[in-house]
Design a protein around this motif. Structure first.
Motif, mmCIF file in Angstrom:
data_model
loop_
_atom_site.group_PDB
_atom_site.id
_atom_site.type_symbol
_atom_site.label_atom_id
_atom_site.label_comp_id
_atom_site.label_asym_id
_atom_site.label_seq_id
_atom_site.Cartn_x
_atom_site.Cartn_y
_atom_site.Cartn_z
ATOM 1 N N THR A 161 -3.952 8.770 6.098
ATOM 2 C CA THR A 161 -2.409 8.215 6.723
ATOM 3 C C THR A 161 -2.903 7.451 7.908
ATOM 4 O O THR A 161 -3.652 7.509 8.607
ATOM 5 N N VAL A 162 -2.077 6.394 7.664
ATOM 6 C CA VAL A 162 -2.295 5.289 8.668
ATOM 7 C C VAL A 162 -0.779 5.324 9.295
ATOM 8 O O VAL A 162 0.322 4.925 8.861
ATOM 9 N N VAL A 163 -0.677 5.187 10.767
ATOM 10 C CA VAL A 163 0.343 5.228 11.393
ATOM 11 C C VAL A 163 0.666 3.804 12.244
ATOM 12 O O VAL A 163 -0.283 3.606 12.789
ATOM 13 N N GLU A 164 1.820 3.098 11.805
ATOM 14 C CA GLU A 164 1.899 1.691 12.373
ATOM 15 C C GLU A 164 3.118 1.655 12.724
ATOM 16 O O GLU A 164 4.086 1.535 12.004
ATOM 17 N N ARG A 165 3.394 1.338 14.184
ATOM 18 C CA ARG A 165 4.976 1.175 14.853
ATOM 19 C C ARG A 165 5.612 -0.200 14.580
ATOM 20 O O ARG A 165 6.591 -0.399 14.635
ATOM 21 N N GLU A 166 4.686 -1.172 14.193
ATOM 22 C CA GLU A 166 5.133 -2.487 14.006
ATOM 23 C C GLU A 166 5.188 -2.864 12.550
ATOM 24 O O GLU A 166 4.424 -2.970 11.762
ATOM 25 N N GLN A 167 6.500 -3.135 12.013
ATOM 26 C CA GLN A 167 6.868 -3.572 10.717
ATOM 27 C C GLN A 167 6.324 -4.664 10.182
ATOM 28 O O GLN A 167 6.039 -4.899 9.393
ATOM 29 N N ALA A 168 6.334 -5.473 11.378
ATOM 30 C CA ALA A 168 5.489 -7.005 11.178
ATOM 31 C C ALA A 168 4.119 -6.843 10.576
ATOM 32 O O ALA A 168 3.728 -7.446 9.551
ATOM 33 N N VAL A 169 3.453 -5.723 11.261
ATOM 34 C CA VAL A 169 2.110 -5.792 10.766
ATOM 35 C C VAL A 169 2.192 -5.104 9.514
ATOM 36 O O VAL A 169 1.120 -5.599 8.796
ATOM 37 N N ILE A 170 2.772 -4.072 9.260
ATOM 38 C CA ILE A 170 2.777 -3.677 7.879
ATOM 39 C C ILE A 170 3.062 -4.646 6.567
ATOM 40 O O ILE A 170 2.504 -4.871 5.847
ATOM 41 N N LEU A 212 -4.392 -0.236 -0.065
ATOM 42 C CA LEU A 212 -2.969 0.018 -0.040
ATOM 43 C C LEU A 212 -2.550 0.626 -1.517
ATOM 44 O O LEU A 212 -1.463 1.347 -1.512
ATOM 45 N N GLY A 213 -3.244 0.316 -2.374
ATOM 46 C CA GLY A 213 -3.099 0.516 -3.819
ATOM 47 C C GLY A 213 -3.762 1.940 -4.074
ATOM 48 O O GLY A 213 -3.465 2.631 -5.282
ATOM 49 N N ASP A 214 -4.464 2.479 -3.278
ATOM 50 C CA ASP A 214 -5.150 3.852 -3.375
ATOM 51 C C ASP A 214 -4.118 4.872 -3.155
ATOM 52 O O ASP A 214 -3.465 4.983 -2.127
ATOM 53 N N PRO A 215 -3.839 5.822 -4.242
ATOM 54 C CA PRO A 215 -3.163 6.978 -4.092
ATOM 55 C C PRO A 215 -3.420 7.902 -2.742
ATOM 56 O O PRO A 215 -2.478 8.860 -2.455
ATOM 57 N N ARG A 216 -4.486 8.018 -2.406
ATOM 58 C CA ARG A 216 -5.066 8.742 -1.303
ATOM 59 C C ARG A 216 -4.375 8.211 0.107
ATOM 60 O O ARG A 216 -4.323 8.849 1.276
ATOM 61 N N CYS A 217 -3.840 6.669 0.018
ATOM 62 C CA CYS A 217 -3.578 5.999 1.212
ATOM 63 C C CYS A 217 -2.017 6.309 1.383
ATOM 64 O O CYS A 217 -1.499 5.676 0.519
ATOM 65 N N VAL A 218 -1.525 6.545 2.599
ATOM 66 C CA VAL A 218 -0.094 6.510 3.075
ATOM 67 C C VAL A 218 0.021 5.597 4.412
ATOM 68 O O VAL A 218 -0.765 6.062 5.215
ATOM 69 N N ILE A 219 0.889 4.771 4.447
ATOM 70 C CA ILE A 219 1.310 3.958 5.756
ATOM 71 C C ILE A 219 2.844 4.613 6.142
ATOM 72 O O ILE A 219 3.818 4.470 5.518
ATOM 73 N N LEU A 220 2.830 5.097 7.290
ATOM 74 C CA LEU A 220 3.814 5.644 7.951
ATOM 75 C C LEU A 220 4.337 4.575 9.009
ATOM 76 O O LEU A 220 3.481 4.243 9.876
ATOM 77 N N HIS A 221 5.746 4.044 9.138
ATOM 78 C CA HIS A 221 6.333 3.119 10.011
ATOM 79 C C HIS A 221 6.950 3.961 11.050
ATOM 80 O O HIS A 221 7.915 4.259 11.001
ATOM 81 N N THR A 222 5.977 4.512 11.841
ATOM 82 C CA THR A 222 6.563 5.309 13.236
ATOM 83 C C THR A 222 5.829 4.935 14.388
ATOM 84 O O THR A 222 4.551 4.390 14.365
ATOM 85 N N ASP A 223 6.057 5.568 15.451
ATOM 86 C CA ASP A 223 5.233 5.625 16.766
ATOM 87 C C ASP A 223 4.290 6.667 16.572
ATOM 88 O O ASP A 223 4.460 7.763 16.258
ATOM 89 N N LEU A 224 2.967 6.453 17.133
ATOM 90 C CA LEU A 224 1.966 7.303 16.718
ATOM 91 C C LEU A 224 2.117 8.786 17.487
ATOM 92 O O LEU A 224 2.128 9.659 17.020
ATOM 93 N N LEU A 225 2.577 8.638 18.966
ATOM 94 C CA LEU A 225 2.733 9.865 19.527
ATOM 95 C C LEU A 225 4.097 10.701 18.950
ATOM 96 O O LEU A 225 3.973 11.901 18.759
ATOM 97 N N THR A 226 5.001 10.017 18.492
ATOM 98 C CA THR A 226 6.353 10.514 17.816
ATOM 99 C C THR A 226 5.630 11.497 16.571
ATOM 100 O O THR A 226 5.951 12.584 16.443
ATOM 101 N N HIS A 227 4.663 10.771 15.948
ATOM 102 C CA HIS A 227 4.169 11.286 14.737
ATOM 103 C C HIS A 227 3.283 12.807 15.142
ATOM 104 O O HIS A 227 3.440 13.736 14.410
ATOM 105 N N LEU A 228 2.427 12.498 16.148
ATOM 106 C CA LEU A 228 1.746 13.541 16.397
ATOM 107 C C LEU A 228 2.393 14.953 16.978
ATOM 108 O O LEU A 228 2.093 16.090 16.585
#
Length: 229
Positions: A95-104, A120-136
């Motif tokens: 799981t990748v947490v990234e808060r900047e939509q531009a980077v994604i 990014l095409g690997d089914p094991r991988c997910v990108i979440l557009h959110t703040d890291l501390l919020t996710h934690l």
């Protein structure tokens, strides 16, 4: 997030104003670099430290008799950590947490896809557009390793609010998301004895700092800590 780009004049490819300020993608020669609020974050010239961040976490897990399985990467960056983790079949969930939509966007449809496209095409991988501390704080998911690379270190944050991640409350949120014996790995441009003390005070064990030798310049470091079993 070391700078290794050459001295060619950079060309701005994209510039956006987001909720955390300005984020810029530049090209310098054959390499790309990300700038946030005028602060250099990272470039594509040498992904050694980003890959070693993941390796340090998995090696610590293995040394403690724990199998690497679920990984959270804090910060997509230029994609080296994600690509390296996805190349290791032991990680069954990434799981990748990234808060900047531009980077994604730069990874999904832009020039950084050359680094992360396969992952990014690997089914094991997910990108979440959110703040890291919020996710934690809000997620119920648990991970065997948290690999965090969102600042130039605990003492050199990109935005002031990122300081909360390294506070007692932030470290408690990290520990809550780790499985027993899980590893917290934090990239930094320089050692931070104060952060080591904060990790111990938060109840982590096996706290240590590993240097990452680079081709030039001072070494980067990875702060490592283990969640109590």
């Amino acid at each position: 997030m070391p700078l290794h780009a050459d001295a060619e004049t950079p060309v701005t490819l994209d510039r956006r104003e987001g909720p955390y300020g300005e984020i810029v993608l530049r090209q310098r020669g054959e390499h790309h670099e990300i700038i946030a609020n005028g602060c250099f974050l990272m470039d594509t010239s040498d992904g050694r430290s980003e890959r070693l961040l993941v390796d340090a976490a998995s090696e610590t897990l293995t040394a403690n008799g724990k199998h690497p399985s679920a990984l959270l990467i804090g910060g997509l960056g230029v994609g080296f950590s994600l690509a390296h983790a996805a190349a290791d079949p032991r990680w069954r969930r990434i799981t990748v947490v990234e808060r900047e939509q531009a980077v994604i966007d730069w990874h999904r449809t832009g020039p950084l896809a050359r680094i992360s496209g396969e992952a990014l095409g690997d089914p094991r991988c997910v990108i979440l557009h959110t703040d890291l501390l919020t996710h934690l704080r809000e997620s119920a998911d648990h991970y065997d390793a948290l690999c965090l690379d969102i600042d130039n270190g605990p003492d050199w944050t990109v935005t002031d609010d990122n300081e909360n991640l390294y506070s007692p409350d932030g470290l408690a949120a990290c520990q809550a998301r780790l499985t027993p014996g899980g590893v917290l790995a934090v990239w930094s441009a320089q050692p931070s004895p104060a952060f080591e003390d904060a990790l111990r005070n938060a109840g982590f064990t096996g706290v240590r700092t590993e240097e990452i030798r680079l081709a030039r310049g001072v070494p980067d470091v990875v702060h490592l800590a283990v969640s109590p079993a």
